[in-house]
Design a protein around this motif. Structure first.
Motif, PDB file in Angstrom:
ATOM      1  N   THR A  67       5.024  -4.346   5.590  1.00 39.28           N
ATOM      2  CA  THR A  67       3.910  -3.525   5.125  1.00 39.28           C
ATOM      3  C   THR A  67       3.927  -3.557   3.603  1.00 39.28           C
ATOM      4  O   THR A  67       4.927  -3.174   2.986  1.00 39.28           O
ATOM      5  CB  THR A  67       4.044  -2.079   5.633  1.00 39.28           C
ATOM      6  OG1 THR A  67       4.058  -2.085   7.063  1.00 39.28           O
ATOM      7  CG2 THR A  67       2.886  -1.226   5.150  1.00 39.28           C
ATOM      8  N   ILE A  68       2.822  -4.020   3.005  1.00 39.88           N
ATOM      9  CA  ILE A  68       2.788  -4.281   1.567  1.00 39.88           C
ATOM     10  C   ILE A  68       1.616  -3.547   0.931  1.00 39.88           C
ATOM     11  O   ILE A  68       0.518  -3.507   1.479  1.00 39.88           O
ATOM     12  CB  ILE A  68       2.674  -5.797   1.297  1.00 39.88           C
ATOM     13  CG1 ILE A  68       3.915  -6.512   1.867  1.00 39.88           C
ATOM     14  CG2 ILE A  68       2.507  -6.085  -0.190  1.00 39.88           C
ATOM     15  CD1 ILE A  68       3.872  -8.028   1.724  1.00 39.88           C
ATOM     16  N   LEU A  69       1.869  -2.986  -0.248  1.00 37.22           N
ATOM     17  CA  LEU A  69       0.833  -2.309  -1.028  1.00 37.22           C
ATOM     18  C   LEU A  69       0.575  -3.106  -2.297  1.00 37.22           C
ATOM     19  O   LEU A  69       1.493  -3.341  -3.094  1.00 37.22           O
ATOM     20  CB  LEU A  69       1.280  -0.887  -1.384  1.00 37.22           C
ATOM     21  CG  LEU A  69       0.368  -0.090  -2.323  1.00 37.22           C
ATOM     22  CD1 LEU A  69      -1.008   0.118  -1.708  1.00 37.22           C
ATOM     23  CD2 LEU A  69       1.010   1.261  -2.670  1.00 37.22           C
ATOM     24  N   ASP A  70      -0.663  -3.537  -2.488  1.00 36.91           N
ATOM     25  CA  ASP A  70      -1.091  -4.268  -3.677  1.00 36.91           C
ATOM     26  C   ASP A  70      -1.935  -3.321  -4.526  1.00 36.91           C
ATOM     27  O   ASP A  70      -3.137  -3.169  -4.308  1.00 36.91           O
ATOM     28  CB  ASP A  70      -1.882  -5.507  -3.251  1.00 36.91           C
ATOM     29  CG  ASP A  70      -2.329  -6.374  -4.423  1.00 36.91           C
ATOM     30  OD1 ASP A  70      -1.799  -6.185  -5.528  1.00 36.91           O
ATOM     31  OD2 ASP A  70      -3.198  -7.243  -4.211  1.00 36.91           O
ATOM     32  N   ILE A  71      -1.291  -2.668  -5.501  1.00 34.52           N
ATOM     33  CA  ILE A  71      -1.964  -1.675  -6.350  1.00 34.52           C
ATOM     34  C   ILE A  71      -2.715  -2.389  -7.470  1.00 34.52           C
ATOM     35  O   ILE A  71      -2.251  -3.388  -8.009  1.00 34.52           O
ATOM     36  CB  ILE A  71      -0.941  -0.700  -6.956  1.00 34.52           C
ATOM     37  CG1 ILE A  71      -0.165   0.027  -5.858  1.00 34.52           C
ATOM     38  CG2 ILE A  71      -1.625   0.317  -7.868  1.00 34.52           C
ATOM     39  CD1 ILE A  71       0.945   0.906  -6.392  1.00 34.52           C
ATOM     40  N   ILE A 137       7.199  -3.651   0.258  1.00 31.39           N
ATOM     41  CA  ILE A 137       6.968  -4.254  -1.059  1.00 31.39           C
ATOM     42  C   ILE A 137       5.742  -3.590  -1.679  1.00 31.39           C
ATOM     43  O   ILE A 137       4.751  -3.331  -0.996  1.00 31.39           O
ATOM     44  CB  ILE A 137       6.705  -5.771  -0.942  1.00 31.39           C
ATOM     45  CG1 ILE A 137       7.910  -6.503  -0.337  1.00 31.39           C
ATOM     46  CG2 ILE A 137       6.361  -6.380  -2.308  1.00 31.39           C
ATOM     47  CD1 ILE A 137       7.604  -7.929   0.085  1.00 31.39           C
ATOM     48  N   ILE A 138       5.824  -3.320  -2.978  1.00 30.05           N
ATOM     49  CA  ILE A 138       4.662  -2.880  -3.752  1.00 30.05           C
ATOM     50  C   ILE A 138       4.505  -3.812  -4.936  1.00 30.05           C
ATOM     51  O   ILE A 138       5.478  -4.101  -5.649  1.00 30.05           O
ATOM     52  CB  ILE A 138       4.814  -1.433  -4.255  1.00 30.05           C
ATOM     53  CG1 ILE A 138       4.896  -0.452  -3.081  1.00 30.05           C
ATOM     54  CG2 ILE A 138       3.655  -1.062  -5.177  1.00 30.05           C
ATOM     55  CD1 ILE A 138       5.151   0.980  -3.508  1.00 30.05           C
ATOM     56  N   GLY A 164      15.424   0.313   0.078  1.00 31.54           N
ATOM     57  CA  GLY A 164      15.603  -1.134   0.093  1.00 31.54           C
ATOM     58  C   GLY A 164      14.341  -1.889  -0.247  1.00 31.54           C
ATOM     59  O   GLY A 164      14.355  -3.117  -0.389  1.00 31.54           O
ATOM     60  N   GLY A 165      13.216  -1.166  -0.390  1.00 31.54           N
ATOM     61  CA  GLY A 165      11.944  -1.788  -0.730  1.00 31.54           C
ATOM     62  C   GLY A 165      11.890  -2.226  -2.180  1.00 31.54           C
ATOM     63  O   GLY A 165      12.644  -1.738  -3.030  1.00 31.54           O
ATOM     64  N   LYS A 166      10.987  -3.130  -2.463  1.00 25.07           N
ATOM     65  CA  LYS A 166      10.921  -3.774  -3.784  1.00 25.07           C
ATOM     66  C   LYS A 166       9.602  -3.458  -4.488  1.00 25.07           C
ATOM     67  O   LYS A 166       8.531  -3.579  -3.900  1.00 25.07           O
ATOM     68  CB  LYS A 166      11.054  -5.287  -3.611  1.00 25.07           C
ATOM     69  CG  LYS A 166      11.036  -6.092  -4.910  1.00 25.07           C
ATOM     70  CD  LYS A 166      11.083  -7.597  -4.637  1.00 25.07           C
ATOM     71  CE  LYS A 166      12.413  -8.011  -4.043  1.00 25.07           C
ATOM     72  NZ  LYS A 166      12.513  -9.493  -3.902  1.00 25.07           N
ATOM     73  N   LEU A 167       9.700  -3.072  -5.769  1.00 26.97           N
ATOM     74  CA  LEU A 167       8.532  -2.927  -6.638  1.00 26.97           C
ATOM     75  C   LEU A 167       8.486  -4.106  -7.585  1.00 26.97           C
ATOM     76  O   LEU A 167       9.495  -4.455  -8.220  1.00 26.97           O
ATOM     77  CB  LEU A 167       8.601  -1.627  -7.446  1.00 26.97           C
ATOM     78  CG  LEU A 167       7.552  -1.483  -8.559  1.00 26.97           C
ATOM     79  CD1 LEU A 167       6.131  -1.455  -7.989  1.00 26.97           C
ATOM     80  CD2 LEU A 167       7.809  -0.233  -9.400  1.00 26.97           C
ATOM     81  N   MET A 168       7.299  -4.715  -7.714  1.00 34.24           N
ATOM     82  CA  MET A 168       7.112  -5.849  -8.610  1.00 34.24           C
ATOM     83  C   MET A 168       5.940  -5.556  -9.546  1.00 34.24           C
ATOM     84  O   MET A 168       4.822  -5.289  -9.088  1.00 34.24           O
ATOM     85  CB  MET A 168       6.843  -7.121  -7.805  1.00 34.24           C
ATOM     86  CG  MET A 168       7.871  -7.381  -6.718  1.00 34.24           C
ATOM     87  SD  MET A 168       7.580  -8.927  -5.840  1.00 34.24           S
ATOM     88  CE  MET A 168       8.211 -10.108  -7.044  1.00 34.24           C
ATOM     89  N   VAL A 169       6.207  -5.595 -10.836  1.00 37.38           N
ATOM     90  CA  VAL A 169       5.189  -5.326 -11.857  1.00 37.38           C
ATOM     91  C   VAL A 169       4.952  -6.609 -12.644  1.00 37.38           C
ATOM     92  O   VAL A 169       5.821  -7.055 -13.398  1.00 37.38           O
ATOM     93  CB  VAL A 169       5.629  -4.196 -12.808  1.00 37.38           C
ATOM     94  CG1 VAL A 169       4.534  -3.926 -13.851  1.00 37.38           C
ATOM     95  CG2 VAL A 169       5.967  -2.927 -12.043  1.00 37.38           C
TER      96      VAL A 169
END
Length: 252
Positions: A67-71, A137-138, A164-169
């Protein structure tokens, strides 16, 4: 390091504006450029933004069922690729505060035949309307610099990540190469607004976008902000000489 200060003002490019005015002014920028956004991205970066986004996808570790969030997902470049990876057992939410951008992204993805595992939600990154521990993942690509309170946004992203989820900026950043920096300044403040005027009939919005890049925190500052928000294993990868950086952090 929130942009706002004790006088309740914040940066809008190089200008100082009331905090409650920035959201509307940023919205006006993206209402104006939404229809030409993809074309301008290709012209502004010479198509290199596609490479930056591909590297982000490769570093994400996205898998079927995630499940991924693309902000600030805008016109859906990352969402489209994530949709294919997570498959029918996964889900991708394309979120953007700007309804014009969200509509362009939704129409583009539907027209491309993107699977029915995508949802479209208008949302403010500072107060995301999702339950705690929701996303594997976000990502937020070229959107954090437009957020009024970046600290609040990072904390909100941390909250809705699973442990354990990953944030990517993925964001424009600071280059230490003096030659590249000089060329970048000339391009940003002279050529870019003229391109905006010619292609999108809007020089001022693209002048703001150039200024907003300069006001964004540098690589080390943003890494520290992510740590303060509660993320661990925070690091960044420079691309194109530091013109762009990909920051990554994990929710413990």
């Amino acid at each position: 390091m929130s942009e706002s200060n004790k006088d309740n003002t914040t940066h809008f490019g190089f200008s100082e504006v009331p905090v409650d005015e920035k959201v509307k002014r940023v919205a006006d920028v993206f209402h104006s450029v939404a229809g030409k956004y993809d074309l301008m991205n290709d012209l502004m970066s010479g198509g290199v933004h596609r490479l930056w986004k591909r590297i982000t996808i490769e570093r994400s570790g996205a898998r079927p069922g995630h499940t991924i969030l693309d902000i600030a997902g805008g016109t859906g470049d990352l969402t489209k690729k994530f949709s294919r990876i997570v498959g029918r057992d996964g889900k991708v939410i394309l979120a953007d505060i700007n309804d014009s951008m969200l509509k362009v992204g939704r129409d583009k993805l539907i027209d491309s035949g993107t699977a029915g595992n995508v949802e479209y939600i208008q949302a403010n990154a500072e107060c995301l309307p999702f339950a705690d521990n929701t996303f594997d993942i976000i990502t937020i690509a070229f959107g954090l610099r437009n957020v009024t309170d970046k600290d609040a946004a990072l904390k909100s992203m941390h909250r809705v990540l699973k442990p354990g989820g990953k944030l990517m900026v993925l964001e424009f950043s600071k280059t230490n190469n003096p030659v590249l920096s000089k060329l970048y300044d000339v391009y940003s403040f002279n050529i870019l607004p003229q391109m905006g005027k010619l292609i999108a009939n809007d020089a001022e919005s693209y002048r703001y976008l150039a200024e907003s890049i300069r006001m964004h925190p540098d690589q080390e500052t943003l890494k520290d902000m992510m740590k303060t928000a509660g993320l661990v294993n925070c690091h960044y990868e420079n691309m194109t000489g530091g013109v762009v950086a990909l920051h990554t952090g994990i929710k413990p």
